[in-house]
Design an enzyme around this catalytic site. Structure first.
Site, PDB file in Angstrom:
ATOM      1  N   TYR A  33       0.832  -1.200   0.000  1.00  0.00           N
ATOM      2  CA  TYR A  33       0.000   0.000   0.000  1.00  0.00           C
ATOM      3  C   TYR A  33       0.862   1.244   0.000  1.00  0.00           C
ATOM      4  O   TYR A  33       2.078   1.175   0.224  1.00  0.00           O
ATOM      5  CB  TYR A  33      -0.978  -0.003   1.184  1.00  0.00           C
ATOM      6  CG  TYR A  33      -0.355   0.300   2.534  1.00  0.00           C
ATOM      7  CD1 TYR A  33       0.460  -0.625   3.178  1.00  0.00           C
ATOM      8  CD2 TYR A  33      -0.584   1.517   3.160  1.00  0.00           C
ATOM      9  CE1 TYR A  33       1.023  -0.340   4.409  1.00  0.00           C
ATOM     10  CE2 TYR A  33      -0.024   1.808   4.396  1.00  0.00           C
ATOM     11  CZ  TYR A  33       0.779   0.882   5.012  1.00  0.00           C
ATOM     12  OH  TYR A  33       1.343   1.157   6.230  1.00  0.00           O
ATOM     13  N   ARG A  52       8.547   4.380  -4.198  1.00  0.00           N
ATOM     14  CA  ARG A  52       8.534   3.348  -3.146  1.00  0.00           C
ATOM     15  C   ARG A  52       7.559   2.232  -3.494  1.00  0.00           C
ATOM     16  O   ARG A  52       7.818   1.054  -3.246  1.00  0.00           O
ATOM     17  CB  ARG A  52       8.198   3.971  -1.790  1.00  0.00           C
ATOM     18  CG  ARG A  52       8.333   2.962  -0.650  1.00  0.00           C
ATOM     19  CD  ARG A  52       8.184   3.593   0.700  1.00  0.00           C
ATOM     20  NE  ARG A  52       6.878   4.186   0.870  1.00  0.00           N
ATOM     21  CZ  ARG A  52       6.538   4.979   1.883  1.00  0.00           C
ATOM     22  NH1 ARG A  52       7.424   5.274   2.823  1.00  0.00           N
ATOM     23  NH2 ARG A  52       5.335   5.484   1.964  1.00  0.00           N
ATOM     24  N   ARG A 100      -7.100 -20.343  -2.438  1.00  0.00           N
ATOM     25  CA  ARG A 100      -6.136 -20.153  -1.358  1.00  0.00           C
ATOM     26  C   ARG A 100      -5.027 -21.204  -1.381  1.00  0.00           C
ATOM     27  O   ARG A 100      -5.304 -22.408  -1.302  1.00  0.00           O
ATOM     28  CB  ARG A 100      -6.841 -20.171   0.003  1.00  0.00           C
ATOM     29  CG  ARG A 100      -5.939 -19.703   1.135  1.00  0.00           C
ATOM     30  CD  ARG A 100      -6.668 -19.648   2.463  1.00  0.00           C
ATOM     31  NE  ARG A 100      -5.824 -19.067   3.502  1.00  0.00           N
ATOM     32  CZ  ARG A 100      -4.846 -19.741   4.118  1.00  0.00           C
ATOM     33  NH1 ARG A 100      -4.616 -20.992   3.821  1.00  0.00           N
ATOM     34  NH2 ARG A 100      -4.099 -19.156   5.034  1.00  0.00           N
ATOM     35  N   HIS A 102      -0.531 -20.992  -0.497  1.00  0.00           N
ATOM     36  CA  HIS A 102       0.484 -19.999  -0.141  1.00  0.00           C
ATOM     37  C   HIS A 102       1.346 -19.562  -1.325  1.00  0.00           C
ATOM     38  O   HIS A 102       1.663 -18.398  -1.473  1.00  0.00           O
ATOM     39  CB  HIS A 102       1.376 -20.527   0.988  1.00  0.00           C
ATOM     40  CG  HIS A 102       0.675 -20.586   2.315  1.00  0.00           C
ATOM     41  ND1 HIS A 102      -0.566 -21.144   2.479  1.00  0.00           N
ATOM     42  CD2 HIS A 102       1.054 -20.154   3.536  1.00  0.00           C
ATOM     43  CE1 HIS A 102      -0.924 -21.050   3.750  1.00  0.00           C
ATOM     44  NE2 HIS A 102       0.042 -20.446   4.411  1.00  0.00           N
ATOM     45  N   LYS A 149       6.438  -1.890   2.002  1.00  0.00           N
ATOM     46  CA  LYS A 149       5.236  -1.331   2.643  1.00  0.00           C
ATOM     47  C   LYS A 149       4.074  -2.304   2.426  1.00  0.00           C
ATOM     48  O   LYS A 149       3.181  -2.088   1.600  1.00  0.00           O
ATOM     49  CB  LYS A 149       4.934   0.063   2.074  1.00  0.00           C
ATOM     50  CG  LYS A 149       4.003   0.883   2.957  1.00  0.00           C
ATOM     51  CD  LYS A 149       4.069   2.344   2.601  1.00  0.00           C
ATOM     52  CE  LYS A 149       2.991   3.173   3.251  1.00  0.00           C
ATOM     53  NZ  LYS A 149       3.076   3.297   4.705  1.00  0.00           N
ATOM     54  N   GLU A 182      11.607   2.590  14.578  1.00  0.00           N
ATOM     55  CA  GLU A 182      10.644   3.574  14.061  1.00  0.00           C
ATOM     56  C   GLU A 182       9.335   3.383  14.816  1.00  0.00           C
ATOM     57  O   GLU A 182       9.226   2.519  15.694  1.00  0.00           O
ATOM     58  CB  GLU A 182      10.423   3.368  12.554  1.00  0.00           C
ATOM     59  CG  GLU A 182       9.847   2.005  12.220  1.00  0.00           C
ATOM     60  CD  GLU A 182       9.657   1.771  10.732  1.00  0.00           C
ATOM     61  OE1 GLU A 182       9.434   2.731   9.983  1.00  0.00           O
ATOM     62  OE2 GLU A 182       9.723   0.598  10.324  1.00  0.00           O
ATOM     63  N   LEU A 207      10.843   1.267   7.466  1.00  0.00           N
ATOM     64  CA  LEU A 207      10.258   1.768   6.231  1.00  0.00           C
ATOM     65  C   LEU A 207      10.975   3.067   5.865  1.00  0.00           C
ATOM     66  O   LEU A 207      11.213   3.915   6.722  1.00  0.00           O
ATOM     67  CB  LEU A 207       8.759   2.037   6.420  1.00  0.00           C
ATOM     68  CG  LEU A 207       8.087   2.452   5.118  1.00  0.00           C
ATOM     69  CD1 LEU A 207       7.891   1.248   4.195  1.00  0.00           C
ATOM     70  CD2 LEU A 207       6.745   3.117   5.377  1.00  0.00           C
TER      71      LEU A 207
HETATM   72  C1  LIG Z   1       6.061   1.678   9.841  1.00  0.00           C
HETATM   73  C2  LIG Z   1       6.043   3.028   9.210  1.00  0.00           C
HETATM   74  N1  LIG Z   1       7.148   3.788   9.272  1.00  0.00           N
HETATM   75  C3  LIG Z   1       7.181   5.018   8.735  1.00  0.00           C
HETATM   76  C4  LIG Z   1       6.062   5.551   8.095  1.00  0.00           C
HETATM   77  C5  LIG Z   1       6.142   6.923   7.498  1.00  0.00           C
HETATM   78  O1  LIG Z   1       6.235   6.837   6.091  1.00  0.00           O
HETATM   79  P1  LIG Z   1       5.750   8.004   5.151  1.00  0.00           P
HETATM   80  O2  LIG Z   1       6.460   9.221   5.603  1.00  0.00           O
HETATM   81  O3  LIG Z   1       6.165   7.583   3.797  1.00  0.00           O
HETATM   82  O4  LIG Z   1       4.280   8.125   5.308  1.00  0.00           O
HETATM   83  C6  LIG Z   1       4.899   4.795   7.998  1.00  0.00           C
HETATM   84  C7  LIG Z   1       3.725   5.341   7.326  1.00  0.00           C
HETATM   85  O5  LIG Z   1       2.699   4.710   7.216  1.00  0.00           O
HETATM   86  C8  LIG Z   1       4.886   3.488   8.556  1.00  0.00           C
HETATM   87  O6  LIG Z   1       3.788   2.715   8.489  1.00  0.00           O
END
Ligand SMILES: Cc1ncc(COP(=O)(O)O)c(C=O)c1O
Length: 287
Positions: A33, A52, A100, A102, A149, A182, A207
């Site tokens: 996403y 990304r 379904r 895997h 993501k 994070e 991320l």
């Molecule tokens: C785990 C995580 N880290 C960092 C971020 C921040 O990313 P962005 O600045 O691209 O929204 C997000 C945003 O959803 C996230 O889910």
């Protein structure tokens, strides 16, 4: 006004928009996403989020569901149909619908696409930023590919819920070395004791936040000292300031970590000024 979602080629009333029960996103979390901030009805940092997305799709061998320009039109149209001036647009792409199993379906089904958009209450967001938020720490419990993501967000959801139950807005994951990786849905920052901006480097299992990247540009342009280096919770507690970044929060001051006030327990001047500068930049680059 009723909301509208885009689902696999159609715009549908939000409450009646549906996906198949054997969508691999629903069954296996097999999808990715993106979330863009919408400012003045326009999409901010569009290209970086698309870059990304390309990486996330590539890492999972999911094909682009349509060309980038076509997807861009769907995002803009979803924003328009929902009359979002200030808010978010969400895109989800899954591997598609298959019995379904895997392993990947062969031949691959068409990827499934959902786009939604919603308004964020700007006054409430600004009031929250003026007040600042608390964060708590939780042990890192996610997989080793947080750079993708993926829609598989259960550890993030559990961490965010724990934060909520503690009266905090975000949870910071702490890795086995005691370093902050994070937040559950944001990147973590401090202004350290020397006045340098610190945030985790992208070689770590995090991320690669788009807001983080654009804010690094802004901070460097402003002549701030930037240090992409990890910090501990103890360092965060002793920091002059702390804040989080993300498309949903933009730049949001943190005033307490695990119940300890950061600085004087109010949003600091650097975080406040970076929020303003970031919003100016996001507005400037929105299209
Ligand atoms: C785990 C995580 N880290 C960092 C971020 C921040 O990313 P962005 O600045 O691209 O929204 C997000 C945003 O959803 C996230 O889910």
């Amino acid at each position: 006004m009723s909301r509208v979602a885009y689902v696999n080629g159609r715009y549908a009333p939000h409450g009646r928009a549906m996906v198949h029960i054997e969508d691999r996103g629903y069954q296996l979390g097999d999808g990715v996403y993106e979330v863009w901030a919408v400012i003045d009805g326009r999409i901010s940092d569009a290209a970086r989020h698309f870059d990304r997305l390309e990486r996330s799709l590539g890492e999972l061998s999911i094909a682009w569901p349509m060309s980038r320009p076509a997807l861009r039109i769907v995002l803009a149209e979803t924003v328009r149909r929902n009359r979002v001036d200030y808010g978010l647009v969400y895109l989800q792409v899954t591997r598609g619908v298959a019995r379904r199993d895997h392993g990947f379906p062969d031949p691959p089904p068409p990827p499934a696409v959902v786009v939604t958009a919603r308004t964020v209450d700007r006054a409430a967001a600004e009031a929250r930023a003026d007040k600042g938020v608390a964060v708590i720490s939780v042990p890192e419990s996610r997989w080793a590919r947080c750079d993708i993501k993926t829609i598989g967000l259960l550890p993030n959801a559990l961490a965010r819920q724990k934060a909520r139950e503690a009266g905090a807005a975000e949870a910071w994951f702490i890795d086995e070395l005691g370093l902050v990786t994070e937040g559950a849905a944001s990147n973590a920052w401090i202004v350290d004791e020397n006045g340098a901006l610190r945030t985790r480097d992208i070689q770590a299992n995090i991320l690669r936040g788009v807001t983080r990247l654009t804010l690094l540009d802004v901070a460097r342009r402003e002549g701030l000292t930037v240090d992409e280096r990890p910090f501990t919770i103890a360092e965060a507690k002793k920091a002059r300031e702390a804040f989080i970044t993300g498309a949903g929060t933009l730049v949001l001051p943190v005033i307490a970590v695990d119940g300890t006030a950061v600085g004087d327990g109010a949003p600091g001047p650097v975080a406040k000024s970076l929020r303003r500068l970031y919003i100016d930049e996001a507005r400037r680059n929105a299209c």
